[in-house]
Design a protein around this motif. Structure first.
Motif, PDB file in Angstrom:
ATOM      1  N   PRO A 109       1.046  -1.108   0.082  1.00  0.00           N
ATOM      2  CA  PRO A 109       0.030   0.380  -0.579  1.00  0.00           C
ATOM      3  C   PRO A 109       1.161   1.410  -0.131  1.00  0.00           C
ATOM      4  O   PRO A 109       1.928   0.968   0.265  1.00  0.00           O
ATOM      5  CB  PRO A 109      -0.686   0.143   1.198  1.00  0.00           C
ATOM      6  CG  PRO A 109      -0.010  -0.994   1.910  1.00  0.00           C
ATOM      7  CD  PRO A 109       1.027  -2.341   1.526  1.00  0.00           C
ATOM      8  N   ALA A 121      -6.954   1.632   3.799  1.00  0.00           N
ATOM      9  CA  ALA A 121      -4.939   1.807   3.382  1.00  0.00           C
ATOM     10  C   ALA A 121      -5.509   2.690   1.753  1.00  0.00           C
ATOM     11  O   ALA A 121      -6.420   2.565   1.346  1.00  0.00           O
ATOM     12  CB  ALA A 121      -4.550   0.706   2.525  1.00  0.00           C
ATOM     13  N   GLN A 134      -1.105   2.744   5.173  1.00  0.00           N
ATOM     14  CA  GLN A 134      -1.767   2.151   5.774  1.00  0.00           C
ATOM     15  C   GLN A 134      -2.072   2.293   7.269  1.00  0.00           C
ATOM     16  O   GLN A 134      -1.275   2.659   7.477  1.00  0.00           O
ATOM     17  CB  GLN A 134      -1.857   0.741   4.917  1.00  0.00           C
ATOM     18  CG  GLN A 134      -0.464   0.386   6.151  1.00  0.00           C
ATOM     19  CD  GLN A 134       0.027  -1.143   5.609  1.00  0.00           C
ATOM     20  OE1 GLN A 134      -1.084  -2.381   5.447  1.00  0.00           O
ATOM     21  NE2 GLN A 134       1.290  -1.567   6.014  1.00  0.00           N
TER      22      GLN A 134
END
Length: 238
Positions: A23, A54, A26
């Protein structure tokens, strides 16, 4: 299967597969709540909430699950939502921003309780507003399992504050859904007011103490059932 269910399922599947991807950012947290003035069911409840949010290259995703325990009856239940959004800037390769609008999304939510699954789909807008940590608005059509389908609007926001060197955060959401033949229009504005006591432990610790206030008009679409509940709150971000 209806088109909207296929759309939501496809976006949710993309969100789940993206869990394996790195990600952009997050956040994972756990919250404990205790309130004494809930409506519809037992008044006193303890709720543990796990949340994950996220930012991803293709959009963003939010998931939470509430585990509720009812003090009077020793009963318990779970409720969760999975809300992925697909960035149209990512899909088109063009930056879709104008004024306060940062991006435009295909938005969806899967709502699930002990006896229902609702699938919600629509369009979302990421906003850039001075002094706000984040702000978003989603416009939805809801495919409800146990009530007639309706229209929904969801607003989420977060406003950080610093007072006398102490960090505070005012955040929450507002959900509105339309009146249909089998239920009233409802508005659920739930906000949290909290102080980061974790800063006393270390600069990067986020341990919040505060309250959550739920102002819910026509709760669950039941006319004249209005909830005004204050819950004690403890929230820790990992």
């Amino acid at each position: 299967m209806k088109f909207q269910t296929i759309l939501v399922t496809a976006i949710c599947s993309a969100a789940m597969s993206a869990a394996c991807a790195q990600p952009v950012w997050q956040d994972f947290s756990i919250t404990g709540l205790h309130g004494d003035d809930y409506k519809v069911g037992p008044e006193k409840r303890d709720v543990i909430t796990l949340e994950y949010a996220a930012g991803l290259t293709w959009g963003d995703a939010f998931f939470f699950i509430d585990h509720s325990r009812y003090n009077q009856t020793d009963e318990k239940d779970n409720y969760f939502e999975l809300a992925p959004r697909l960035s149209l800037s990512y899909v088109t390769g063009q930056k879709l921003s104008y004024g306060p609008i940062r991006d435009v999304y295909l938005a969806s939510t899967w709502e699930s309780g002990s006896d229902f699954d609702n699938y919600v789909y629509g369009i979302g807008f990421g906003l850039t507003i001075p002094y706000f940590k984040y702000a978003d608005i989603n416009l939805y059509r809801a495919n409800n399992e146990t009530t007639k389908d309706d229209w929904m609007t969801t607003v989420t926001y977060g406003v950080p504050l610093t007072v006398a060197g102490q960090d505070f955060l005012f955040d929450g959401f507002a959900d509105w859904s339309s009146k249909e033949s089998d239920h009233a229009a409802e508005l659920n504005w739930t906000s949290q007011w909290k102080w980061n006591a974790g800063k006393l432990i270390s600069p990067n610790t986020r341990l919040y103490l505060g309250i959550e206030y739920s102002y819910w008009i026509n709760k669950f679409g039941i006319r004249n059932v209005d909830e005004k509940n204050v819950s004690a709150l403890v929230k820790y971000h990992f």
